[in-house]
Design a protein around this motif. Structure first.
Motif, short mmCIF file in Angstrom:
data_model
loop_
_atom_site.label_atom_id
_atom_site.label_comp_id
_atom_site.label_asym_id
_atom_site.label_seq_id
_atom_site.Cartn_x
_atom_site.Cartn_y
_atom_site.Cartn_z
N VAL A 5 0.85 -1.20 0.00
CA VAL A 5 0.00 0.00 0.00
C VAL A 5 0.88 1.24 0.00
O VAL A 5 1.80 1.36 0.82
CB VAL A 5 -0.93 0.02 1.24
N VAL A 7 0.77 5.30 0.58
CA VAL A 7 -0.05 6.33 1.22
C VAL A 7 0.63 7.67 1.04
O VAL A 7 1.81 7.83 1.37
CB VAL A 7 -0.25 6.04 2.72
N THR A 8 -0.10 8.66 0.55
CA THR A 8 0.45 10.01 0.39
C THR A 8 0.09 10.86 1.61
O THR A 8 -0.85 10.58 2.33
CB THR A 8 -0.10 10.69 -0.88
N VAL A 10 1.94 11.49 4.43
CA VAL A 10 2.18 10.81 5.71
C VAL A 10 2.79 11.73 6.76
O VAL A 10 2.92 11.32 7.92
CB VAL A 10 3.08 9.57 5.52
N VAL A 15 -2.75 10.93 9.11
CA VAL A 15 -2.29 9.96 8.11
C VAL A 15 -1.24 9.04 8.72
O VAL A 15 -1.18 7.85 8.40
CB VAL A 15 -1.75 10.68 6.86
N VAL A 19 -1.23 4.93 8.71
CA VAL A 19 -0.11 4.09 8.29
C VAL A 19 0.21 3.06 9.38
O VAL A 19 0.42 1.87 9.08
CB VAL A 19 1.12 4.95 7.97
N VAL A 31 3.94 -1.15 3.61
CA VAL A 31 3.33 0.17 3.43
C VAL A 31 4.44 1.15 3.07
O VAL A 31 5.48 1.21 3.73
CB VAL A 31 2.61 0.65 4.71
N GLY A 33 5.14 5.08 2.64
CA GLY A 33 4.64 6.42 2.91
C GLY A 33 5.38 7.46 2.10
O GLY A 33 6.62 7.44 2.03
N MET A 71 -3.51 4.97 -1.52
CA MET A 71 -4.41 5.76 -0.68
C MET A 71 -3.95 7.22 -0.75
O MET A 71 -2.90 7.58 -0.20
CB MET A 71 -4.40 5.24 0.75
N HIS A 72 -4.74 8.03 -1.44
CA HIS A 72 -4.37 9.44 -1.66
C HIS A 72 -4.99 10.28 -0.55
O HIS A 72 -6.16 10.64 -0.58
CB HIS A 72 -4.86 9.90 -3.02
N MET A 73 -4.14 10.60 0.44
CA MET A 73 -4.58 11.35 1.62
C MET A 73 -4.08 12.79 1.61
O MET A 73 -4.33 13.54 2.56
CB MET A 73 -4.06 10.65 2.89
N ALA A 220 -9.77 0.37 1.84
CA ALA A 220 -8.51 -0.07 1.25
C ALA A 220 -8.46 -1.56 1.00
O ALA A 220 -7.61 -2.03 0.22
CB ALA A 220 -7.34 0.34 2.14
#
Length: 362
Positions: A5, A7-8, A10, A15, A19, A31, A33, A71-73, A220
């Motif tokens: 995964v 993740v943006t 972080v 966020v 994570v 993951v 980040g 996952m665009h956070m 997710a």
């Protein structure tokens, strides 16, 4: 093999919590980040890759790390560093375009989750009482974070058409509250006295930060039996609160300001560094916004642990006491209402919610 995964965003505390939770999921092997700024918090063993999502380097990162879930956070209204509104917009819009372009070129990507906001519906005087996911706004947001989110969602829909093999989930969050959340609305509610718009008492919805983490984890992963987790979903706690109720529960006095002068007050608060009292927040605190969450419960299969009132109560419990004791404020309001003969004047207790249908527009 488990999932990998990416993740943006972080560097943001919420966020970072996501994570750390992902690292504990049994079906997640790794993951990654990503953020332009190194996080000040721990990532629970996740790999951190310093990268600006506005740059094409993301395509290489997706391929090198064999990412299958993104996952665009990093779509947000508040900057972590100096740069102002222009830098935030560029990160939200240009960064999202670059990320989606990278995902389109990455054949292993099979799921995309995008954090969005109910601000995409705007706040206008002729809005419907309740927005559903398919309700068009009466007036599209003209600027700020809300307009960014509208543009990002447009790019996401284009990506979904180009990559029908990718499951795309867009989560439109109501205002996020909790003991650790730092948002413009939380800053506003922490003011010693709350500027309000004279003659208006908007309806507000909240979602607790813990529920935000849980629904993101749900989106997710693989959908549970009898549910789907692709599509667009409103995410909010049950019920609504009026701004006047929120002020009383915080013990904050309100300062009604005529609508033409509200913009000047907001500019003064921004200049003083007390809160980001933006035009879109002024519209929210004038007309309010309420969204329907049936699809969240019935299709996505998620029921928040906290109601709107419960999320607000947990937020209030972690804040310093206001100038006015909330219990005494409620008693005074009840007493005045009874003297005036107002039916149903008694205010709800601290943890009570307010049914959506029971509160008039305002």
């Amino acid at each position: 093999m488990g999932r990998t995964v990416l993740v943006t965003g972080v560097a943001r505390p919420l966020v970072g919590r996501l994570v750390r939770r992902l690292m504990r999921e049994p079906d997640v092997d790794r993951v990654v980040g990503v953020d332009a700024r190194a996080p000040e918090h721990q990532l629970g063993g996740a790999d951190f890759v310093p990268a600006d999502i506005r740059h094409p380097v993301l395509a290489r990162i997706l391929v090198e790390h064999r990412v299958d879930t993104v996952m665009h956070m990093d779509v947000t209204g508040t900057p972590l560093t100096r740069g102002g509104r222009g830098a935030v917009k560029e990160n939200n819009v240009i960064g999202s375009m670059q990320l989606l372009g990278a995902c389109q070129q990455a054949p292993r990507v099979r799921r995309l989750v995008v954090k969005s906001t109910t601000s995409v519906y705007g706040s206008a005087p002729r809005d419907p009482a309740v927005f559903t996911e398919s309700t068009p706004p009466k007036a599209l947001p003209s600027g700020g974070f809300a307009k960014d989110a509208v543009e990002v969602e447009g790019y996401v829909r284009g990506f979904a058409r180009r990559r029908p093999d990718v499951a795309v989930c867009v989560l439109r969050f109501a205002n996020i509250l909790g003991p650790r959340v730092d948002t413009p609305l939380a800053e506003y509610l922490a003011l010693p006295a709350l500027p309000t718009v004279l003659g208006y008492d908007p309806r507000l919805q909240f979602v607790h930060e813990d529920d935000v983490i849980e629904v993101l984890l749900l989106a997710a992963g693989e959908p549970r039996r009898g549910t789907i987790n692709s599509g667009t979903f409103n995410i909010a706690g049950e019920g609504v609160l009026l701004l006047s109720q929120a002020a009383r529960r915080l013990g904050r006095p309100t300062v009604p300001v005529p609508l033409p002068a509200v913009t000047w007050v907001g500019s003064a608060l921004r200049f003083a560094g007390m809160t980001d009292f933006s035009p879109e927040q002024i519209r929210l605190l004038t007309h309010g916004r309420v969204v329907e969450t049936t699809q969240m419960r019935e299709l996505l299969g998620f029921t928040p642990e906290y109601s709107t009132a419960g999320a607000f109560a947990d937020f209030a419990a972690g804040r310093a006491a206001g100038l006015l004791p909330p219990r005494e404020v409620r008693r005074a309001v009840d007493a005045v209402g009874e003297l005036l003969g107002v039916p149903g004047a008694r205010t709800p207790a601290q943890g009570d919610g307010v049914a959506k249908e029971s509160v008039p527009d305002g």
